[in-house]
Design a protein around this motif. Sequence first.
Motif, PDB file in Angstrom:
ATOM      1  N   CYS A  20      56.654  43.984  40.102  1.00 55.70           N
ATOM      2  CA  CYS A  20      56.369  44.219  41.538  1.00 55.70           C
ATOM      3  C   CYS A  20      55.120  45.654  41.317  1.00 55.70           C
ATOM      4  N   GLY A  21      55.248  46.393  40.142  1.00 59.00           N
ATOM      5  CA  GLY A  21      54.453  47.407  39.945  1.00 59.00           C
ATOM      6  C   GLY A  21      52.847  46.754  39.617  1.00 59.00           C
ATOM      7  N   ASN A  22      53.059  45.645  38.890  1.00 55.84           N
ATOM      8  CA  ASN A  22      51.692  45.059  38.576  1.00 55.84           C
ATOM      9  C   ASN A  22      51.012  44.624  39.703  1.00 55.84           C
ATOM     10  N   MET A  23      51.918  43.842  40.694  1.00 51.08           N
ATOM     11  CA  MET A  23      51.225  43.444  41.972  1.00 51.08           C
ATOM     12  C   MET A  23      50.683  44.638  42.677  1.00 51.08           C
ATOM     13  N   ASP A  24      51.567  45.702  42.728  1.00 49.08           N
ATOM     14  CA  ASP A  24      51.032  46.742  43.684  1.00 49.08           C
ATOM     15  C   ASP A  24      49.670  47.495  43.021  1.00 49.08           C
ATOM     16  N   GLU A  25      49.603  47.541  41.682  1.00 48.57           N
ATOM     17  CA  GLU A  25      48.167  47.915  40.689  1.00 48.57           C
ATOM     18  C   GLU A  25      47.300  46.969  41.271  1.00 48.57           C
ATOM     19  N   LEU A  26      47.528  45.567  41.266  1.00 47.73           N
ATOM     20  CA  LEU A  26      46.384  44.910  41.560  1.00 47.73           C
ATOM     21  C   LEU A  26      45.985  45.078  43.020  1.00 47.73           C
ATOM     22  N   GLU A  27      46.959  44.966  43.845  1.00 48.17           N
ATOM     23  CA  GLU A  27      46.407  45.293  45.426  1.00 48.17           C
ATOM     24  C   GLU A  27      45.417  46.696  45.499  1.00 48.17           C
ATOM     25  N   LEU A  28      45.927  47.841  44.684  1.00 51.44           N
ATOM     26  CA  LEU A  28      45.274  48.722  45.054  1.00 51.44           C
ATOM     27  C   LEU A  28      44.008  48.735  44.239  1.00 51.44           C
ATOM     28  N   ASN A  29      43.739  48.001  43.265  1.00 49.67           N
ATOM     29  CA  ASN A  29      42.493  47.829  42.596  1.00 49.67           C
ATOM     30  C   ASN A  29      41.750  47.114  43.524  1.00 49.67           C
ATOM     31  N   TYR A  30      42.128  46.163  44.144  1.00 47.43           N
ATOM     32  CA  TYR A  30      41.445  45.148  45.123  1.00 47.43           C
ATOM     33  C   TYR A  30      40.852  45.917  46.284  1.00 47.43           C
ATOM     34  N   THR A  31      41.796  46.625  46.731  1.00 43.16           N
ATOM     35  CA  THR A  31      41.468  47.528  47.855  1.00 43.16           C
ATOM     36  C   THR A  31      40.220  48.642  47.324  1.00 43.16           C
ATOM     37  N   ALA A  32      40.399  49.013  46.178  1.00 44.98           N
ATOM     38  CA  ALA A  32      39.542  50.171  46.056  1.00 44.98           C
ATOM     39  C   ALA A  32      38.208  49.507  45.810  1.00 44.98           C
ATOM     40  N   LYS A  33      38.215  48.188  45.243  1.00 43.54           N
ATOM     41  CA  LYS A  33      36.882  47.628  45.077  1.00 43.54           C
ATOM     42  C   LYS A  33      36.238  47.248  46.337  1.00 43.54           C
ATOM     43  N   ARG A  34      36.951  46.829  47.228  1.00 42.07           N
ATOM     44  CA  ARG A  34      36.387  46.531  48.507  1.00 42.07           C
ATOM     45  C   ARG A  34      35.848  47.934  49.283  1.00 42.07           C
ATOM     46  N   ALA A  35      36.302  48.934  49.199  1.00 47.42           N
ATOM     47  CA  ALA A  35      36.083  50.099  49.648  1.00 47.42           C
ATOM     48  C   ALA A  35      34.795  50.835  49.164  1.00 47.42           C
ATOM     49  N   SER A  36      34.926  50.380  47.566  1.00 49.84           N
ATOM     50  CA  SER A  36      33.466  51.018  47.002  1.00 49.84           C
ATOM     51  C   SER A  36      32.361  50.090  47.225  1.00 49.84           C
ATOM     52  N   SER A  37      32.484  48.746  47.703  1.00 47.70           N
ATOM     53  CA  SER A  37      31.665  48.008  47.773  1.00 47.70           C
ATOM     54  C   SER A  37      30.523  48.345  49.005  1.00 47.70           C
ATOM     55  N   PRO A  38      29.307  48.090  48.831  1.00 45.75           N
ATOM     56  CA  PRO A  38      28.299  48.491  49.723  1.00 45.75           C
ATOM     57  C   PRO A  38      28.350  48.030  51.035  1.00 45.75           C
ATOM     58  N   PRO A  39      28.346  48.873  52.052  1.00 45.52           N
ATOM     59  CA  PRO A  39      28.499  48.338  53.427  1.00 45.52           C
ATOM     60  C   PRO A  39      27.702  47.326  53.864  1.00 45.52           C
ATOM     61  N   ARG A  40      27.897  46.527  54.939  1.00 48.40           N
ATOM     62  CA  ARG A  40      27.060  45.357  55.374  1.00 48.40           C
ATOM     63  C   ARG A  40      25.873  46.226  56.217  1.00 48.40           C
ATOM     64  N   SER A  41      24.575  45.602  55.961  1.00 48.49           N
ATOM     65  CA  SER A  41      23.577  46.384  56.607  1.00 48.49           C
ATOM     66  C   SER A  41      23.743  45.853  58.264  1.00 48.49           C
ATOM     67  N   PRO A  42      23.431  47.011  59.085  1.00 47.66           N
ATOM     68  CA  PRO A  42      23.554  46.765  60.651  1.00 47.66           C
ATOM     69  C   PRO A  42      22.687  45.610  61.052  1.00 47.66           C
ATOM     70  N   ALA A  43      23.101  45.248  62.263  1.00 48.78           N
ATOM     71  CA  ALA A  43      22.328  43.876  62.712  1.00 48.78           C
ATOM     72  C   ALA A  43      21.090  44.427  63.265  1.00 48.78           C
ATOM     73  N   ARG A  44      19.936  43.839  63.024  1.00 50.24           N
ATOM     74  CA  ARG A  44      18.886  44.171  63.588  1.00 50.24           C
ATOM     75  C   ARG A  44      18.407  44.329  64.987  1.00 50.24           C
ATOM     76  N   ARG A  45      17.835  45.216  65.483  1.00 51.47           N
ATOM     77  CA  ARG A  45      17.707  45.474  66.948  1.00 51.47           C
ATOM     78  C   ARG A  45      16.612  46.043  67.449  1.00 51.47           C
ATOM     79  N   VAL A  46      16.142  46.066  68.683  1.00 50.78           N
ATOM     80  CA  VAL A  46      15.119  46.808  69.172  1.00 50.78           C
ATOM     81  C   VAL A  46      15.740  47.476  70.345  1.00 50.78           C
ATOM     82  N   GLU A  47      15.608  48.739  70.555  1.00 52.91           N
ATOM     83  CA  GLU A  47      15.777  49.528  71.840  1.00 52.91           C
ATOM     84  C   GLU A  47      14.448  49.934  72.604  1.00 52.91           C
ATOM     85  N   VAL A  48      14.662  49.918  73.531  1.00 52.18           N
ATOM     86  CA  VAL A  48      13.603  50.215  74.730  1.00 52.18           C
ATOM     87  C   VAL A  48      14.000  50.922  75.936  1.00 52.18           C
TER      88      VAL A  48
END
Length: 249
Positions: A20-48
Amino acid sequence: MAVSPARVFASLIPATGGVCGNMDELELNYTAKRASSPPRSPARRVEVTGSAELSSPPDRAALAVSVASSKESVNDAANSVTRRLEYILQTARQHGVKEEDTVVTKHIQREGDLYRMQAEVSVVFSDFEKMECVRSVLIEKLDKSVCVGDPQFSHSEGCLSLLRRRVCVAAVETARLKAKEVCNVLGQALGRPLLVREEDSREWTCGQQESVALPLTLQQKVGQMTVWASSRVFVTFELRPKDGTRKNL
């Protein structure tokens, strides 16, 4: 030379926390990787922004006609006023005025030895030429005991509501055309609208003009009561590549 046999001893030490400890550690590592991954670029838009101004002339005219008569008896005063009152109402009906657009008020009071009867007819017109025709007939046919007032122009609530919607839609259309031209310059295609917000709206009239020697014409009176409305909107559109650009990519 005799070789003595060797003995090897090994043991497996379980990880701290077990499976169970190993599973928790893997889940934390996966969450950390997702958090550290670069955010998606915002949708391109034009404001007028877009703005528009529209005007609406009054759609209603109220004509007030008053009748008064002073007699020694109440009946004589009432009969004198009633005859003129019936002629006024008949003239209005002959010109297509509906009963619900006519209001009659009566008032009688005593002035010394005389009884004074007063009546007022208020007629609302939507056809200004018809209103002028009725007014001219009453002035021509009735005597000085009948006072025909000047028409009072105004806007119905439905008329003002329509003006507000039209000017807002016109401002949005101006913003859309502006955004489309920007996209053409950039070699892009205009996508769907993401946000539409009206930032400002105003209404005003021309007001009373300076007094002149000559009386105002009907068109000048209507022009004084014309309502102007403006609207400014902020619109965000999605910015999309054109079909040819998308294929090259």
